[in-house]
Design a protein around this motif. Structure first.
Motif, PDB file in Angstrom:
ATOM      1  N   LEU A  10       0.825  -1.203   0.000  1.00  0.00           N
ATOM      2  CA  LEU A  10       0.000   0.000   0.000  1.00  0.00           C
ATOM      3  C   LEU A  10       0.861   1.255   0.000  1.00  0.00           C
ATOM      4  N   ALA A  13       2.275   1.649  -3.384  1.00  0.00           N
ATOM      5  CA  ALA A  13       1.217   2.063  -4.309  1.00  0.00           C
ATOM      6  C   ALA A  13       0.964   3.560  -4.186  1.00  0.00           C
ATOM      7  N   PHE A  14       0.992   4.043  -2.936  1.00  0.00           N
ATOM      8  CA  PHE A  14       0.811   5.453  -2.667  1.00  0.00           C
ATOM      9  C   PHE A  14       1.863   6.296  -3.364  1.00  0.00           C
ATOM     10  N   GLN A  23      -6.375  13.243  -6.723  1.00  0.00           N
ATOM     11  CA  GLN A  23      -7.116  11.989  -6.607  1.00  0.00           C
ATOM     12  C   GLN A  23      -6.310  10.877  -7.268  1.00  0.00           C
ATOM     13  N   LEU A  24      -6.168   9.740  -6.572  1.00  0.00           N
ATOM     14  CA  LEU A  24      -5.444   8.616  -7.158  1.00  0.00           C
ATOM     15  C   LEU A  24      -6.269   8.043  -8.305  1.00  0.00           C
ATOM     16  N   LYS A  25      -5.659   7.930  -9.458  1.00  0.00           N
ATOM     17  CA  LYS A  25      -6.362   7.334 -10.589  1.00  0.00           C
ATOM     18  C   LYS A  25      -5.926   5.874 -10.675  1.00  0.00           C
ATOM     19  N   LEU A  26      -6.814   5.004 -10.339  1.00  0.00           N
ATOM     20  CA  LEU A  26      -6.427   3.601 -10.232  1.00  0.00           C
ATOM     21  C   LEU A  26      -7.027   2.753 -11.340  1.00  0.00           C
ATOM     22  N   ASN A  27      -6.152   2.027 -11.996  1.00  0.00           N
ATOM     23  CA  ASN A  27      -6.597   0.970 -12.891  1.00  0.00           C
ATOM     24  C   ASN A  27      -6.572  -0.307 -12.072  1.00  0.00           C
ATOM     25  N   VAL A  28      -7.709  -0.823 -11.783  1.00  0.00           N
ATOM     26  CA  VAL A  28      -7.764  -2.001 -10.923  1.00  0.00           C
ATOM     27  C   VAL A  28      -8.405  -3.156 -11.674  1.00  0.00           C
ATOM     28  N   LYS A  29      -7.791  -4.299 -11.564  1.00  0.00           N
ATOM     29  CA  LYS A  29      -8.385  -5.489 -12.162  1.00  0.00           C
ATOM     30  C   LYS A  29      -8.041  -6.686 -11.292  1.00  0.00           C
ATOM     31  N   PHE A  64      -4.375  -6.500  -9.997  1.00  0.00           N
ATOM     32  CA  PHE A  64      -3.563  -5.536 -10.749  1.00  0.00           C
ATOM     33  C   PHE A  64      -3.989  -4.141 -10.323  1.00  0.00           C
ATOM     34  N   VAL A  65      -3.060  -3.355  -9.841  1.00  0.00           N
ATOM     35  CA  VAL A  65      -3.345  -1.964  -9.479  1.00  0.00           C
ATOM     36  C   VAL A  65      -2.255  -1.108 -10.116  1.00  0.00           C
ATOM     37  N   ASN A  66      -2.645  -0.387 -11.131  1.00  0.00           N
ATOM     38  CA  ASN A  66      -1.675   0.400 -11.914  1.00  0.00           C
ATOM     39  C   ASN A  66      -0.471  -0.454 -12.293  1.00  0.00           C
TER      40      ASN A  66
ATOM     41  N   SER B  15      -9.695   7.776  -1.773  1.00  0.00           N
ATOM     42  CA  SER B  15      -9.192   8.796  -2.688  1.00  0.00           C
ATOM     43  C   SER B  15      -9.017   8.260  -4.100  1.00  0.00           C
ATOM     44  N   LYS B  17      -9.850   6.639  -7.788  1.00  0.00           N
ATOM     45  CA  LYS B  17     -10.847   6.636  -8.857  1.00  0.00           C
ATOM     46  C   LYS B  17     -10.595   5.343  -9.635  1.00  0.00           C
ATOM     47  N   THR B  19     -10.858   2.439 -12.372  1.00  0.00           N
ATOM     48  CA  THR B  19     -11.209   2.118 -13.752  1.00  0.00           C
ATOM     49  C   THR B  19     -10.867   0.649 -13.963  1.00  0.00           C
ATOM     50  N   GLN B  22      -7.059  -2.297 -17.224  1.00  0.00           N
ATOM     51  CA  GLN B  22      -5.696  -2.735 -16.960  1.00  0.00           C
ATOM     52  C   GLN B  22      -5.117  -3.531 -18.129  1.00  0.00           C
TER      53      GLN B  22
END
Lengths: 554, 163
Positions: A10, A13-14, A23-29, A64-66, B15, B17, B19, B22
């Motif tokens: 974490l 990731a931060f 704002q954190l722009k997260l691509n999460v899968k 998967f996070v970013n 915080s 956002k 999407t 991936q």
């Protein structure tokens, strides 16, 4: 440990994930897969019949996070079919990948070149696992025609002897590998690995230090690919009650491969020369501290078959002492006709004689100058095989495949050569497959095998050492969801390990979506030696029920 | 430490956002030693990644059928990449096999199975259909004769959606 890993994940990731507009722009899968295996039945030998029950549940989740990948495997074995049962998390890692860099902390496998120095992998079907736990950094970069790939890693390995799961070897490994292509034509590379380890043998353990280095050279020009690698290993054992004086042997290994291709033709010639631990026959042992280490797994140089009967008498590659070559050729004279030819020969490097017969055995090596080529002399325990296959498509929806194979192996007995184990086989497998209405398919397989096995002592009659095996299989499938398969095998072998001469089984597989399936098996299965990638295990004959469920969620 | 972790988790997710686009951008070598990234393949259009090995007979059946499908739809941007999972012993034979069959699609080497495992592969054959954005549209495990019709339907659909 896991909490600490999560915390670090974490935090990382931060720091690294992009912060846009506060704002954190997260691509999460998230992706997940699951495997459930259950078996219940009997394992037969000639004299015994033991209950065999296993339950294995493996769930893998990847987040998967970013630029991060977090992976975890939950395993619940009660008990496992082969190997050591686990109840809990058996794999976890965090990986960060940004452009040319990849960093992984946690569990991983790795392969350097062709595996002479490092080839860590899992083969669950044989209960083999050389998973590492540590940190790995990889950098791969292309500058126009220049390519560089480098890895450094450090980690621990707890290797459960797959043939004796209570015996655990422990290693701490530090290593690096690189390959560099200054021109597309050439690739040079190298590996270095240092390991400290503990190898138990009975109640005594031996501490070792091992150092391995490797140099490789590749050449790639139009239709020719040439690859060669050489590895050297030095082992130092620390004194103990088993070895009062330190042992400091050096061993080495080489592998070379030449591939020549033309339209419709491909030929590969592989050469292997493994001398990682040349010892006298009485010192060959899985617990020898100067042996090839479990994370070394070079190419076997023999063909791996899919025909059932051709896998019955596999060759066990000895990475400590083996030299050989293999020729493999594919040729497609027409679009609907393909041919495959495979020839291979392997043997030990040297013959040994007992120089002190009658009292204590004392083996002495008989030197030969041409030890870089395999020998067909029985004293070198040779293995050779020849295989020819033809595959023909008739009107696109009918396939006929037929092959003929000859295999010969000798396990030489120095004290009494007449008692050497000699196995010779001739096998003719046939497969016919026909599709109709674009949905249904029928596949028939018929394999015949004639065997001479000198280990068969039945009545000490030479003729009774000859027997035959016969295998038939019929599969009917309906796309996309059902496969029904029936197998029948019989043998005239009077001394099969199961005490039986007939085996029959049926299996039904139902796919309830494109990546999720359930299989049910019931019947009797002939046991035997099973090998994959140089790892071999004797699998007992089985009589019972099996359930396999495979799920994949992406 | 525990409180800090909880605070971090809370801040992290509140915080964020989210999407769901991936792309796991692998980097594998092809049969000539060229480095190929997934993002390079996706530049052309939707991608079918099929994991296979020389010992896997259904994989070769699937490959033969996907090769035919690729010939028809490659001009529409469809990319077929066969990702080889053979271990070290067979790397030379892979090129030999592909050339003898005169296959023209991309063949990549994943000898340590890193990409296969990242996509959650368990058994071969195993295929992944990705749209032009790199999102997983469908996953396929196993191949039965006749499956090629369904594969072709899915490919046509994803080509249309990518335009």
């Amino acid at each position: 440990m896991i909490k600490r890993a999560l915390y670090l994940f974490l935090l990382a990731a931060f720091v690294f994930s992009g912060i846009t507009y506060s704002q954190l722009k997260l691509n999460v899968k998230v992706s997940a897969s699951n495997l459930l295996r259950y078996g219940n039945g009997k394992e037969n030998t000639i004299t015994t019949s033991n209950t065999k029950e296993y339950f294995e549940e493996l769930g893998d989740v990847r987040l998967f996070v970013n630029d991060f990948l977090f992976g975890v495997r939950y395993e619940y074995d009660a008990p496992i079919e082969f190997g050591t049962s686990v109840k809990g998390i058996s794999r976890r890692f965090i990986e960060y990948k940004k452009e040319d860099f990849t960093v992984r902390a946690g569990n991983f496998y790795d392969l350097y070149e062709r595996g002479l120095v490092l080839n860590a992998f899992e083969n669950r079907g044989l209960g083999f696992n050389t998973q590492l736990d540590g940190l790995r950094l990889n950098f791969k970069r292309n500058w126009n025609k220049v390519q560089f790939n480098g890895t450094i890693m450090g980690g621990d390995l707890e290797y459960n002897d797959y043939l004796n799961p209570g015996r655990v070897e422990k290693y701490t490994i530090r290593s690096g590998n690189f390959s560099f292509s200054p021109l597309r034509l050439f690739t040079i590379g190298g590996s270095y690995l240092t390991a400290t380890g503990n190898i138990p043998s009975g109640t005594i353990s031996t501490d070792i230090k091992a150092e391995l280095f490797e140099a490789t050279l590749g050449f790639n020009y139009k239709s020719i690919d040439l690859y060669g690698t050489y590895a050297n290993k030095k082992t130092i054992t620390l004194p103990n009650t088993l070895f009062t004086q330190p042992l400091t042997p050096r061993g080495d290994g080489a592998f070379a491969s030449l591939t020549f291709t033309r339209p419709s033709l491909g030929v590969t010639i592989d050469y292997k020369n493994y001398r990682f631990n040349l010892t006298t026959p009485n010192e060959r042992s899985a617990t020898n501290p100067t042996k090839t280490l479990p994370f070394q797994n070079p190419p076997t140089g023999v063909k791996e078959y899919t025909w059932t009967l051709l896998t019955r008498y596999p060759h066990i590659t000895d990475f400590n002492d083996e030299v050989g070559f293999q020729v493999d050729a594919f040729y497609s004279p027409k679009d609907n006709l393909s041919l495959n030819l495979n020839l291979s020969l392997s043997s030990r490097h040297y013959d040994y004689v007992d120089s002190n017969p009658g009292i204590l055995v004392k083996y002495e090596r008989v030197d030969r100058t041409d030890n870089f080529i395999p020998s067909t002399n029985d004293a070198f325990s040779p293995y050779w095989e020849a295989y020819l296959e033809a595959e023909y498509y008739y009107k696109k929806n009918t396939k006929i495949k037929i092959a003929v194979a000859r295999q010969s192996s000798v396990l030489y007995a120095i004290e009494n050569p007449a008692a050497s184990d000699k196995i010779r086989t001739v096998t003719i497998p046939l497969e016919i497959m026909h599709d109709f209405k674009k949905v249904y398919s029928v596949k028939l397989m018929a394999e015949q095998q004639w065997v001479y096995n000198s280990a068969r002592t039945f009545n000490a009659n030479e003729d009774l050492r000859k027997f035959s095996n016969h295998f038939f299989s019929l599969s009917i499938s309906r796309s996309p969801d059902i496969i029904v398969n029936g197998n029948f095998e019989f043998s005239t072998d009077e001394e099969d390990a199961s005490g039986k001469k007939k085996w029959a089984s049926a299996e039904v597989t139902y796919k309830f979506s494109s990546a999720n399936s359930i299989s049910l098996f019931y019947g009797t299965e002939r046991g035997g030696l099973k090998c994959s990638s140089g790892i071999c295990r004797y699998v007992n004959p089985f009589n019972g029920f099996r359930l396999t469920v495979i799920n994949n969620f992406n | 430490m525990k409180k800090l972790s909880i605070i971090l988790i809370a801040v992290f997710f509140f915080s964020a956002k989210f999407t769901n686009s991936q792309v796991y951008d692998f980097d594998l070598n092809d049969l000539d030693g060229n480095s190929v990234k997934l993002t390079q393949l996706l530049e052309k259009g939707p991608v079918m990644l099929s994991f296979w090995a020389l010992w896997c007979i259904p994989c070769k059946e699937e490959m033969k059928n996907l090769s035919e499908i690729y010939k028809i739809y490659q001009d529409s941007g469809f990319v077929y990449a066969a990702v080889n999972n053979d271990d070290t012993k067979s790397v030379g034979k892979v090129k030999s096999y592909i050339e003898s069959k005169n296959y023209k699609f991309t063949v990549l080497l994943d000898t340590d199975k890193k990409v296969f495992e990242t996509y959650g592969g368990q058994n071969l054959p195993f295929s992944i259909l990705l749209n032009k954005k790199g999102e997983v549209v469908k996953t396929y495990s196993g191949f039965i004769a006749g499956d090629e019709s369904k594969l072709e339907e899915d490919i046509i659909k994803v080509i249309k959606e990518s335009k």
